[in-house]
Design a protein around this motif. Structure first.
Motif, PDB file in Angstrom:
ATOM      1  N   MET A   1      10.619  10.361 -72.477  1.00  0.00           N
ATOM      2  CA  MET A   1      10.405  10.617 -71.050  1.00  0.00           C
ATOM      3  C   MET A   1      10.660   8.760 -70.691  1.00  0.00           C
ATOM      4  O   MET A   1       9.851   8.102 -71.810  1.00  0.00           O
ATOM      5  N   SER A   2      11.320   7.688 -70.646  1.00  0.00           N
ATOM      6  CA  SER A   2      11.414   6.443 -70.554  1.00  0.00           C
ATOM      7  C   SER A   2      10.047   5.681 -69.908  1.00  0.00           C
ATOM      8  O   SER A   2       9.990   6.456 -69.344  1.00  0.00           O
ATOM      9  N   ARG A   3      10.143   4.685 -70.383  1.00  0.00           N
ATOM     10  CA  ARG A   3       9.478   4.024 -69.778  1.00  0.00           C
ATOM     11  C   ARG A   3       9.388   3.577 -68.782  1.00  0.00           C
ATOM     12  O   ARG A   3       8.411   3.238 -67.682  1.00  0.00           O
ATOM     13  N   THR A   4      10.187   3.166 -68.310  1.00  0.00           N
ATOM     14  CA  THR A   4      10.590   2.466 -66.747  1.00  0.00           C
ATOM     15  C   THR A   4      10.390   4.022 -65.878  1.00  0.00           C
ATOM     16  O   THR A   4      10.230   3.564 -64.612  1.00  0.00           O
ATOM     17  N   ARG A   5      11.031   5.071 -66.467  1.00  0.00           N
ATOM     18  CA  ARG A   5      10.927   6.017 -65.255  1.00  0.00           C
ATOM     19  C   ARG A   5       9.640   6.489 -65.424  1.00  0.00           C
ATOM     20  O   ARG A   5       8.772   7.389 -64.047  1.00  0.00           O
ATOM     21  N   ILE A   6       8.688   6.675 -65.905  1.00  0.00           N
ATOM     22  CA  ILE A   6       7.227   6.688 -66.571  1.00  0.00           C
ATOM     23  C   ILE A   6       6.637   5.718 -65.458  1.00  0.00           C
ATOM     24  O   ILE A   6       5.681   6.036 -64.034  1.00  0.00           O
ATOM     25  N   ARG A   7       6.996   4.536 -65.170  1.00  0.00           N
ATOM     26  CA  ARG A   7       6.242   3.525 -63.971  1.00  0.00           C
ATOM     27  C   ARG A   7       6.757   4.288 -62.904  1.00  0.00           C
ATOM     28  O   ARG A   7       6.408   4.048 -61.973  1.00  0.00           O
ATOM     29  N   ASP A   8       8.421   4.949 -62.378  1.00  0.00           N
ATOM     30  CA  ASP A   8       8.467   4.760 -61.202  1.00  0.00           C
ATOM     31  C   ASP A   8       8.145   5.993 -60.760  1.00  0.00           C
ATOM     32  O   ASP A   8       7.749   6.283 -59.289  1.00  0.00           O
ATOM     33  N   ILE A   9       7.228   6.650 -61.465  1.00  0.00           N
ATOM     34  CA  ILE A   9       5.991   8.158 -61.415  1.00  0.00           C
ATOM     35  C   ILE A   9       5.235   7.886 -60.674  1.00  0.00           C
ATOM     36  O   ILE A   9       4.999   8.131 -59.642  1.00  0.00           O
ATOM     37  N   ARG A  10       5.361   6.967 -62.270  1.00  0.00           N
ATOM     38  CA  ARG A  10       3.490   6.591 -61.288  1.00  0.00           C
ATOM     39  C   ARG A  10       3.509   5.577 -59.406  1.00  0.00           C
ATOM     40  O   ARG A  10       2.456   6.071 -59.178  1.00  0.00           O
ATOM     41  N   HIS A  11       4.783   4.454 -59.541  1.00  0.00           N
ATOM     42  CA  HIS A  11       4.455   3.878 -58.731  1.00  0.00           C
ATOM     43  C   HIS A  11       4.859   5.107 -57.421  1.00  0.00           C
ATOM     44  O   HIS A  11       4.271   4.853 -55.963  1.00  0.00           O
ATOM     45  N   ASP A  12       5.651   5.677 -57.002  1.00  0.00           N
ATOM     46  CA  ASP A  12       5.837   6.600 -56.106  1.00  0.00           C
ATOM     47  C   ASP A  12       4.714   7.612 -55.652  1.00  0.00           C
ATOM     48  O   ASP A  12       4.103   7.756 -54.894  1.00  0.00           O
ATOM     49  N   GLU A  13       3.829   8.052 -57.300  1.00  0.00           N
ATOM     50  CA  GLU A  13       2.581   8.804 -57.005  1.00  0.00           C
ATOM     51  C   GLU A  13       1.591   7.614 -56.296  1.00  0.00           C
ATOM     52  O   GLU A  13       0.464   8.823 -55.317  1.00  0.00           O
ATOM     53  N   LEU A  14       1.615   6.474 -56.581  1.00  0.00           N
ATOM     54  CA  LEU A  14       0.782   5.123 -56.270  1.00  0.00           C
ATOM     55  C   LEU A  14       1.409   5.457 -54.446  1.00  0.00           C
ATOM     56  O   LEU A  14       0.408   5.390 -53.975  1.00  0.00           O
ATOM     57  N   ILE A  15       2.025   5.449 -53.747  1.00  0.00           N
ATOM     58  CA  ILE A  15       2.775   5.246 -52.535  1.00  0.00           C
ATOM     59  C   ILE A  15       1.994   6.238 -51.887  1.00  0.00           C
ATOM     60  O   ILE A  15       1.499   6.620 -51.022  1.00  0.00           O
ATOM     61  N   ASP A  16       2.479   7.754 -52.548  1.00  0.00           N
ATOM     62  CA  ASP A  16       2.091   8.992 -51.842  1.00  0.00           C
ATOM     63  C   ASP A  16       0.203   9.000 -51.823  1.00  0.00           C
ATOM     64  O   ASP A  16      -0.007   9.334 -50.587  1.00  0.00           O
ATOM     65  N   ALA A  17      -0.385   8.306 -52.409  1.00  0.00           N
ATOM     66  CA  ALA A  17      -1.327   8.901 -52.472  1.00  0.00           C
ATOM     67  C   ALA A  17      -2.436   7.640 -51.396  1.00  0.00           C
ATOM     68  O   ALA A  17      -2.940   8.581 -50.571  1.00  0.00           O
ATOM     69  N   ALA A  18      -1.813   6.803 -51.242  1.00  0.00           N
ATOM     70  CA  ALA A  18      -1.610   5.408 -50.418  1.00  0.00           C
ATOM     71  C   ALA A  18      -1.229   6.702 -48.597  1.00  0.00           C
ATOM     72  O   ALA A  18      -1.948   5.762 -48.064  1.00  0.00           O
ATOM     73  N   ILE A  19      -0.577   7.064 -48.888  1.00  0.00           N
ATOM     74  CA  ILE A  19      -0.289   7.243 -46.650  1.00  0.00           C
ATOM     75  C   ILE A  19      -1.681   8.202 -47.481  1.00  0.00           C
ATOM     76  O   ILE A  19      -1.547   8.045 -46.146  1.00  0.00           O
TER      77      ILE A  19
END
Length: 195
Positions: A1-19
């Motif tokens: 998995m690309s570094r960008t894809r991992i970053r996007d997944i992590r980004h989304d997880e943090l947003i979900d956690a914030a909500i």
């Protein structure tokens, strides 16, 4: 998995956690550590991806606004008359993808905080103007000019009121029932406006 894809997944997880963390603890008191714990991350990772709690909350709100925009677009594609288009705009606010206790709670808390933070206030204005524009556009052909603005205000107040009610009294939501009720309310308002 690309570094960008991992970053996007992590980004989304943090947003979900914030909500979710905001829904559970409250906007004013939720901390970066609370959000990080919920995401199985460190507070440093939030700083890495977003820079601050405010920027994370802004990203979370942008995601919710984007979901709303997609809900409106999807429903408008199926509408053929101005009345159906108005129902589409209103019912998009009660779409299954959006109308949950968790998102309603986050949304209402965000808007309560927005007037006190520059970027958040700007997002609030953008959202309000977008909804106003959609409703005004459809009302143009449905009611007389002197009734358009009072009717627009009533429709927006209804939508906002339902979201506040769900945010203050978290319970399982029924988006289909909320859409049916919203259609009835708008139909009643239109009937009254048409005399």
């Amino acid at each position: 998995m690309s570094r960008t894809r991992i970053r996007d997944i992590r980004h989304d997880e943090l947003i979900d956690a914030a909500i979710t963390a905001t829904h559970e603890a409250g906007f004013a008191v939720v901390t970066m550590a609370d959000i990080a714990r919920r995401a199985g991350a460190s507070a440093a990772s939030i700083n890495y991806y977003f820079g601050s709690k405010e920027k994370l909350m802004e990203a979370a709100m942008r995601r919710v606004m984007s979901t709303l925009r997609h809900c409106v677009i999807d429903r408008l594609r199926q509408a053929t008359t101005p009345e159906e288009r108005l129902y589409a705009v209103v019912c998009a606010n009660f779409d299954d993808r959006l109308f949950t206790a968790r998102i309603c709670s986050f949304w209402v808390q965000f808007w309560a905080h927005a007037p006190y933070a520059g970027n958040l206030s700007r997002l609030h204005r953008i959202n309000r103007l977008r909804v106003q524009s959609h409703v005004r556009t459809e009302l143009r052909t449905l009611v007389s000019p002197e009734l358009r603005e009072p009717l627009r205000e009533s429709i927006q107040a209804y939508m906002d009121g339902i979201w506040v009610e769900v945010a203050q009294n978290p319970r399982p939501t029924n988006p289909a029932r909320a859409r049916d009720t919203a259609r009835q309310v708008v139909a009643t308002l239109l009937d009254g406006a048409r005399g």
